[in-house]
Design an enzyme around this catalytic site. Structure first.
Site, short mmCIF file in Angstrom:
data_model
loop_
_atom_site.label_atom_id
_atom_site.label_comp_id
_atom_site.label_asym_id
_atom_site.label_seq_id
_atom_site.Cartn_x
_atom_site.Cartn_y
_atom_site.Cartn_z
N ARG A 1 -8.77 -0.27 4.84
CA ARG A 1 -7.96 0.71 4.09
C ARG A 1 -6.61 0.10 3.71
O ARG A 1 -5.97 0.55 2.76
CB ARG A 1 -7.68 1.94 4.95
CG ARG A 1 -8.77 2.98 4.97
CD ARG A 1 -8.33 4.17 5.81
NE ARG A 1 -6.91 4.41 5.61
CZ ARG A 1 -6.04 4.67 6.58
NH1 ARG A 1 -6.42 4.74 7.81
NH2 ARG A 1 -4.75 4.88 6.29
N ASP B 1 4.67 0.85 12.14
CA ASP B 1 3.44 0.24 11.63
C ASP B 1 3.23 -1.20 12.12
O ASP B 1 2.15 -1.75 11.95
CB ASP B 1 3.44 0.26 10.09
CG ASP B 1 3.11 1.64 9.56
OD1 ASP B 1 2.72 2.51 10.34
OD2 ASP B 1 3.24 1.85 8.33
N CYS C 1 -7.56 24.24 9.63
CA CYS C 1 -6.65 24.94 10.54
C CYS C 1 -6.41 24.19 11.85
O CYS C 1 -5.39 24.35 12.49
CB CYS C 1 -7.18 26.33 10.85
SG CYS C 1 -6.98 27.41 9.44
N LYS D 1 0.84 -1.21 0.00
CA LYS D 1 0.00 0.00 0.00
C LYS D 1 0.87 1.26 0.00
O LYS D 1 0.66 2.17 -0.80
CB LYS D 1 -0.89 0.00 1.26
CG LYS D 1 -1.59 1.32 1.50
CD LYS D 1 -2.48 1.27 2.72
CE LYS D 1 -1.81 1.65 4.02
NZ LYS D 1 -1.50 3.07 4.20
N ASN D 2 1.87 1.28 0.89
CA ASN D 2 2.66 2.50 1.02
C ASN D 2 3.62 2.72 -0.14
O ASN D 2 4.19 3.79 -0.27
CB ASN D 2 3.42 2.49 2.36
CG ASN D 2 2.48 2.70 3.54
OD1 ASN D 2 1.30 2.99 3.35
ND2 ASN D 2 3.00 2.55 4.74
N ARG E 1 1.94 21.84 10.84
CA ARG E 1 3.06 21.05 11.37
C ARG E 1 3.21 19.66 10.74
O ARG E 1 4.32 19.29 10.36
CB ARG E 1 2.94 20.95 12.90
CG ARG E 1 4.12 20.25 13.49
CD ARG E 1 3.87 19.77 14.90
NE ARG E 1 4.70 18.61 15.14
CZ ARG E 1 4.31 17.37 14.93
NH1 ARG E 1 3.11 17.14 14.45
NH2 ARG E 1 5.12 16.36 15.15
C1 UD1 Z 1 4.46 6.85 6.24
C2 UD1 Z 1 3.55 5.66 6.10
C3 UD1 Z 1 3.00 5.25 7.46
C4 UD1 Z 1 4.14 5.06 8.47
C5 UD1 Z 1 5.07 6.26 8.49
C6 UD1 Z 1 6.31 6.06 9.34
C7 UD1 Z 1 2.63 5.96 3.88
C8 UD1 Z 1 1.42 6.22 3.06
N1 UD1 Z 1 2.46 6.00 5.21
O1 UD1 Z 1 3.64 7.92 6.72
O2 UD1 Z 1 2.27 4.05 7.31
O3 UD1 Z 1 3.61 4.88 9.76
O4 UD1 Z 1 5.51 6.56 7.14
O5 UD1 Z 1 6.99 4.92 8.95
O6 UD1 Z 1 3.69 5.70 3.36
N2 UD1 Z 1 6.32 14.65 10.50
C9 UD1 Z 1 6.40 15.99 10.75
N3 UD1 Z 1 6.33 16.85 9.70
C10 UD1 Z 1 6.17 16.43 8.42
C11 UD1 Z 1 6.10 15.06 8.17
C12 UD1 Z 1 6.17 14.19 9.23
O7 UD1 Z 1 6.55 16.41 11.89
O8 UD1 Z 1 6.13 17.27 7.51
C13 UD1 Z 1 6.41 13.68 11.61
C14 UD1 Z 1 5.12 12.89 11.80
O9 UD1 Z 1 4.17 13.62 12.56
C15 UD1 Z 1 5.63 11.65 12.48
C16 UD1 Z 1 7.00 11.44 11.85
O10 UD1 Z 1 7.38 12.69 11.30
O11 UD1 Z 1 5.79 11.87 13.85
C17 UD1 Z 1 7.05 10.36 10.77
O12 UD1 Z 1 6.15 10.70 9.74
P1 UD1 Z 1 6.40 10.29 8.22
O13 UD1 Z 1 7.63 9.47 8.08
O14 UD1 Z 1 6.29 11.52 7.41
O15 UD1 Z 1 5.14 9.39 7.94
P2 UD1 Z 1 4.19 9.41 6.68
O16 UD1 Z 1 4.97 9.64 5.44
O17 UD1 Z 1 3.03 10.28 6.97
#
Ligand code: UD1
Length: 421
Positions: A400, A307, A118, A22-23, A123
């Protein structure tokens, strides 16, 4: 509302075939927005999130065919004519944000609604927007809308404060057609990033280093259509590995990549399970004398995947001794602990640390809520070993992310059925 009814089952025994990731497929579908041609994506999983992503592509003018008999999605992006993603689709899936980079690169602008507006603030996507700004985009977040624009993106050095998977993917896609060279430092190293880079390179991109913490992207003028097969889903693989262990079963997991689940293999073995890398797949056996407590700490890849944390916690609730789970990736990812406690587990959560005194006999069936996708999978696993009957509600979260979950578990001997209220 549909729910799962699970009865205490014996050991899971047999073979299961893992679906496409999926990811991996979600950002790959987003990348097709940049193709001047037709893309064919094979081994795609038939999941709600994937269907939503296809609808998002249709909403901006792409012609998308989903053939679930062959698990192939064909995307013709030549007539994309809109740079705005509709709120009704975006609110269904956080991964819609993946379309921002490709749409910006293709149309020179992108407008995407933030689910929740909002209240959520900027963040959670600050690393995405910061990266795109470094490539020269103007990004304004106003009243729940992200507006990004740029005449032509310019290659730059992007340092990520945290190796975010989504931000790495968004920036890598946009940088593929930027002018000059982009280097992403402290990039995420997940296998899904490697798969996306491999697809982009087939489209004509010039990306090196995906899978390491430094990715170098030499921008090209044009990306073409390409054909690609998606990697197997490592989290679905982990779910069935843990399923074999928690039920003290013996399961051969086909279409899995052992390299992608090293931490799961290591931690199951530390707990006493047997894992063998066989010709046809990974065999996991929990039918051993004793399974014992093990501590885990979630980390970005190649660390233990966040995950798989919920499912592993369910397993730890059934072994001898007290285990600890430390969640470092997401702040609030212990919602399954309260649901497991309803089933008799005695888990204590203190900030980012959960303490799990394991005792298989404690678990009993009751009605529990799937608060998110992986929490739901954890409750299904717990339901297989809990005495009596477990009812898991809010299963749309589970659906999902898991293709044919009920059928796959039933083939292995699980007593699980999906009922409509
Ligand atoms: C992806 C995966 C999700 C997995 C996660 C971490 C997909 C569709 N989803 O989610 O299943 O749990 O990686 O392995 O691929 N963060 C920020 N700012 C940002 C982006 C992220 O603070 O702009 C933080 C998030 O809140 C979280 C951490 O970084 O605490 C990791 O998030 P991220 O690696 O971005 O996860 P996703 O890409 O959303």
């Amino acid at each position: 509302m549909a729910k799962y009814i699970i009865e205490q089952s014996g050991p899971l025994v047999g073979e299961v075939e893992i679906s496409g990731s999926k990811n991996a497929v979600l950002p790959i579908l987003a990348a097709t927005v940049m193709a001047n041609g037709i893309c064919e994506i094979n081994d795609a999983p038939n999941l709600k999130d994937v269907n939503v992503m296809c609808d998002i592509l249709r909403s901006i003018g792409a012609k998308v065919e989903e053939n679930w008999y062959s698990h192939t999605i064909t995307v013709d992006s030549r007539n994309i004519n809109s740079s705005e993603l509709p709120y009704n689709l975006v609110k269904k899936m956080r991964a819609s944000i993946f379309v921002m980079g490709p749409l910006l690169a293709r149309m020179g602008k992108a407008t995407i609604a933030l689910p929740g507006g909002c209240a959520i603030g900027d963040r959670p996507i600050d690393l995405h927007t910061k990266g795109l700004k470094t490539l020269g985009a103007r990004v304004i977040i106003d009243e729940g809308l992200v507006n990004a624009s740029a005449d032509r993106l310019k290659g730059a050095l992007v340092y990520l404060d945290f190796p975010s998977v989504g931000a790495t993917e968004n920036i890598m896609m946009a940088a593929s057609v930027a002018e000059g060279v982009t280097t992403i430092e402290n990039a995420a190293e997940e296998p899904e990033i490697v798969d996306l880079a491999s697809f982009l390179n087939k489209m004509g991109a010039k990306i090196k280093g995906a899978g390491t913490d430094t990715i170098r992207i030499e921008g090209v003028h044009n990306l073409l259509g390409a054909r690609h097969s998606v990697i197997p889903d490592r989290i679905e693989t982990a779910t069935f590995m843990i399923g074999a262990a928690i039920t003290r079963g013996d399961v051969l997991i086909k279409n899995s990549v052992p390299d992608h689940v090293r931490p799961i293999i290591a931690k199951l073995m530390e707990a006493g399970a047997v894992v063998n890398d066989e010709v046809d797949g990974l065999r996991v056996r929990g039918d051993v004398n004793r399974l014992v407590a093990t501590d885990i700490k979630t980390l970005p890849y190649p660390g233990f995947p966040t995950d798989a944390q919920a499912m592993f916690m369910a397993f730890l609730a059934t072994v001898d001794g007290t285990s600890h789970v430390i969640e470092t990736v997401f702040e609030n990812r212990f919602m399954h602990a309260a649901e497991l406690c309803k089933m008799g587990a005695n888990i204590r959560v203190d900030n980012r640390i959960a303490t799990i005194p394991g005792n298989k006999e404690d678990l009993h069936g009751t009605s529990v809520i799937s608060t998110d996708l992986r929490a739901g999978a954890a409750l299904v696993l717990a339901g297989l070993v809990a005495s009596g009957k477990t009812e898991v509600t809010n299963i749309y979260h589970i659906e999902r992310g898991y293709e044919n979950l009920v059928d796959k578990f039933r083939t292995l001997g699980a007593k699980i059925e999906r009922v409509d209220d």
